[in-house]
Design an enzyme around this catalytic site. Structure first.
Site, short mmCIF file in Angstrom:
data_model
loop_
_atom_site.label_atom_id
_atom_site.label_comp_id
_atom_site.label_asym_id
_atom_site.label_seq_id
_atom_site.Cartn_x
_atom_site.Cartn_y
_atom_site.Cartn_z
N CYS A 1 31.01 -31.50 -44.71
CA CYS A 1 32.17 -32.00 -43.96
C CYS A 1 33.38 -31.84 -44.87
O CYS A 1 33.44 -30.88 -45.65
CB CYS A 1 31.96 -33.46 -43.54
N CYS B 1 43.48 -42.32 -41.55
CA CYS B 1 44.33 -41.27 -41.00
C CYS B 1 43.89 -39.90 -41.51
O CYS B 1 44.10 -38.89 -40.84
CB CYS B 1 45.79 -41.53 -41.37
#
Length: 391
Positions: free
Chosen positions: A350, A195
């Site tokens: 990232c 998630c």
């Protein structure tokens, strides 16, 4: 103790008043409320699913609730983990959960296990409870909870969520299927995004967690129409429910003992491969990146391989957004080739460093060498610029 001695269970005046709306239901009644008070339920995790189900179990009058969790409350949890509040950020989740449960139901016995559930402790921890509710978010723990419930012969109320979709069922109940009938083998590590990477609609775990609480209460009351043998699928974006039938697999392996579930799910091997890939990649720290960005050098290109929505939350100066999916399908590789023409260095980042490492592996196969930013933008926020939001 799903068949308690109800003669030994009494409700006081305050409890009659508190649970009056239950007691006047013919399907619950005084006997049912006594069953609820006598019941003990164990919840694995106090996150998105654990939060609503614990709130409603406490409010229903469950007499004993056990919780296992070893995490602390983070600000990013508050969008969906409604049992926790702002004042509990940085503190143990189980302490936060207990505090809220006792506000709702001071008579509830709350047992806390601030540890990681493992093959070494699961049987001893789960054994005293009537029902186990799985509120976890990872495959090793789901298989562990399932196998422990099978060995202990306990119902396992299952739920999972991702983005806008959720599912729920009841495993190991009245001869019904267990988790291994739904997922005989775990997916390859990294195949299913977390998630934290894929996101989740904040209200979704409230819906699925409340369904789990409902099923637990129905089991306690002896209802016959539980989700045993039925997998309930919910899509919040489309507001649609679907249902699939589940049956025990007659040739499934017999569960005889708990095993190493991280090994079973291939995580050590995946970590070893990641470490090997990392050793083959050149890395730089966020401090080194900051020094480079502050210099007058122009012989490098910095790319950000996160998703566009993440880029809107936080950016590192001078970074060019080229999402990992674009690199994986080839379009991004062509864009990177254009950017690095005439440049000496390619640098990629990232959120934490994993996706940029994967991107650089793909680019390396295309003949483009690069440097990975260790810790990604999360490390940048912690070590370089605290004004950059963490998420």
């Amino acid at each position: 103790m799903l068949n308690p001695n109800l003669d030994a269970i009494e409700l006081n005046k305050e409890e009659y008043e508190r649970y009056a709306r239950h007691i006047i239901l013919p399907e619950v009644g005084l006997e049912g409320q006594k069953r609820i008070k006598a019941a003990s339920v164990f919840c694995v995790g106090t996150g998105g699913l654990g939060s609503p189900l614990l709130l409603y179990l406490a409010a229903s009058g469950i007499g004993r609730i056990g919780i296992v969790d070893f995490d602390i409350v983070d600000a990013s949890n508050l969008q969906r983990q409604i049992i926790h509040g702002t004042s509990w950020v940085g503190k143990p989740k189980i302490e936060s959960a207990k505090n809220r449960i006792l506000e709702i139901n001071p008579a509830c016995q709350v047992d806390l296990y601030e540890t990681r559930l493992s093959a070494d402790n699961a049987l001893a921890i789960l054994e005293p409870y009537d029902i186990v509710i799985d509120g976890t978010d990872n495959f090793p723990t789901r298989y562990l909870v399932n196998d422990a419930c099978v060995l202990l012969n306990k119902p396992n109320v299952y739920g999972s969520i991702f983005r806008f979709e959720g599912q729920a069922t009841v495993f190991n109940y009245e001869g019904g299927p267990n988790y291994r009938d739904l997922y005989p083998e775990p997916p390859p590590p990294g195949m299913v995004p977390s998630c934290a990477e894929g996101g989740v609609l904040g209200v979704l775990p409230g819906i699925i967690g409340t369904i789990q609480a409902t099923e637990a209460i129905k089991i306690i009351l002896g209802a016959k129409n539980t989700l045993n043998g039925r997998l309930l699928l919910f899509n919040a974006w489309e507001m649609k429910f679907r249902e699939l039938k589940l049956r025990p697999n007659p040739v499934r392996p017999v569960i005889e003992k708990l095993i190493d579930y991280e090994q079973f799910c291939g995580i050590p091997q995946a970590k070893a491969e990641e470490a090997k890939d990392a050793n083959e990649l050149q890395e730089m720290t966020v401090t080194e990146l900051k020094t480079l960005l502050d210099s007058s050098a122009d012989d490098y290109v910095l790319i950000d391989v996160r998703n566009p929505n993440e880029y809107q939350i936080a950016q590192i100066p001078q970074a060019v957004l080229i999402p990992l999916p674009d690199i994986e399908d080839g379009d991004g590789v062509a864009k990177v080739k254009e950017l690095v023409t005439g440049k000496a260095r390619l640098i990629a980042h990232c959120k934490l460093g994993g996706r940029s490492a994967k991107a650089l592996q793909i680019l390396k196969q295309a003949g483009i060498e690069g440097i990975n930013v260790k810790g990604g933008i999360s490390a940048w926020s912690k070590e370089v610029d605290s004004s950059v939001p963490e998420y």
